[in-house]
Design a protein around this motif. Structure first.
Motif, short mmCIF file in Angstrom:
data_model
loop_
_atom_site.label_atom_id
_atom_site.label_comp_id
_atom_site.label_asym_id
_atom_site.label_seq_id
_atom_site.Cartn_x
_atom_site.Cartn_y
_atom_site.Cartn_z
N TYR A 14 11.81 0.24 3.55
CA TYR A 14 10.58 0.97 3.22
C TYR A 14 9.38 0.02 3.12
O TYR A 14 8.34 0.26 3.73
CB TYR A 14 10.76 1.73 1.89
CG TYR A 14 9.54 2.54 1.52
CD1 TYR A 14 9.43 3.87 1.91
CD2 TYR A 14 8.49 1.99 0.78
CE1 TYR A 14 8.30 4.62 1.58
CE2 TYR A 14 7.37 2.72 0.46
CZ TYR A 14 7.28 4.04 0.85
OH TYR A 14 6.17 4.78 0.55
N TYR A 15 9.52 -1.06 2.36
CA TYR A 15 8.37 -1.94 2.15
C TYR A 15 8.06 -2.81 3.35
O TYR A 15 6.90 -3.14 3.59
CB TYR A 15 8.53 -2.76 0.86
CG TYR A 15 8.41 -1.85 -0.35
CD1 TYR A 15 7.19 -1.30 -0.70
CD2 TYR A 15 9.52 -1.50 -1.09
CE1 TYR A 15 7.07 -0.44 -1.78
CE2 TYR A 15 9.42 -0.64 -2.17
CZ TYR A 15 8.19 -0.11 -2.50
OH TYR A 15 8.08 0.75 -3.55
N ASP A 19 4.35 -2.49 4.96
CA ASP A 19 3.53 -3.68 5.17
C ASP A 19 3.17 -3.91 6.64
O ASP A 19 2.15 -4.53 6.94
CB ASP A 19 4.24 -4.92 4.63
CG ASP A 19 4.40 -4.89 3.12
OD1 ASP A 19 3.78 -4.05 2.45
OD2 ASP A 19 5.19 -5.72 2.60
N HIS A 62 4.32 -6.58 -0.04
CA HIS A 62 5.00 -6.27 -1.28
C HIS A 62 6.01 -7.36 -1.59
O HIS A 62 6.77 -7.77 -0.71
CB HIS A 62 5.73 -4.93 -1.17
CG HIS A 62 4.83 -3.75 -1.12
ND1 HIS A 62 4.23 -3.31 0.04
CD2 HIS A 62 4.42 -2.91 -2.10
CE1 HIS A 62 3.50 -2.25 -0.22
NE2 HIS A 62 3.59 -1.99 -1.51
N ILE A 64 9.03 -7.62 -4.12
CA ILE A 64 9.84 -6.81 -5.03
C ILE A 64 10.46 -7.71 -6.10
O ILE A 64 11.04 -8.75 -5.80
CB ILE A 64 10.94 -6.08 -4.25
CG1 ILE A 64 10.35 -5.27 -3.09
CG2 ILE A 64 11.78 -5.21 -5.17
CD1 ILE A 64 9.26 -4.31 -3.48
N LEU A 86 1.94 -6.58 -5.37
CA LEU A 86 1.33 -6.18 -4.11
C LEU A 86 0.19 -7.15 -3.82
O LEU A 86 -0.80 -7.19 -4.55
CB LEU A 86 0.80 -4.75 -4.20
CG LEU A 86 0.01 -4.22 -3.02
CD1 LEU A 86 0.85 -4.22 -1.76
CD2 LEU A 86 -0.51 -2.81 -3.33
#
Length: 114
Positions: A14-15, A19, A62, A64, A86
């Motif tokens: 997802y990230y 991005d 991002h 995490i 972020l």
């Protein structure tokens, strides 16, 4: 497959997509999906992607820091809650964020101001 492994793989996908190609997130949302982004609600895959691609920043990364997950519902769903930093292009300081979702039926995003 172990839920934590699935959650971490989903979060990474997802990230990375967010991005590099936000429009590519459309396949992760459905017509019934709901995004609450900084208090503003948006429903439906196309509307959500339109919201995400219209954000005032285009380049970001991002980082995490935590991924928590729980089984959700009898159909094998999963709730995933993510927090991290972020980093926006051209900005010296990263923003803290948290986000909870899966596949993505419901999605809530919030910047965490110190």
């Amino acid at each position: 497959m172990d839920p934590d492994t699935v959650a971490k793989a989903f979060v990474e996908h997802y990230y990375n997509m967010f991005d590099s190609n936000r429009a590519g997130l459309a396949n992760l949302y459905q017509d019934a999906s709901m995004l609450t982004f900084e208090g503003q609600k948006t429903q439906g895959s196309q509307n959500i992607v339109a919201k995400l691609t219209a954000l005032p920043f285009h380049q970001c990364k991002h980082h995490i820091t935590t991924v928590d997950c729980q089984p959700s519902g009898p159909a094998g769903g999963m709730l995933v809650f993510v927090s991290g930093n972020l980093q926006l292009a051209g900005e010296q300081h990263a923003l803290k964020f948290s986000q909870g979702s899966y596949y993505v039926y419901n999605d809530i995003f919030r910047l965490n101001y110190a």
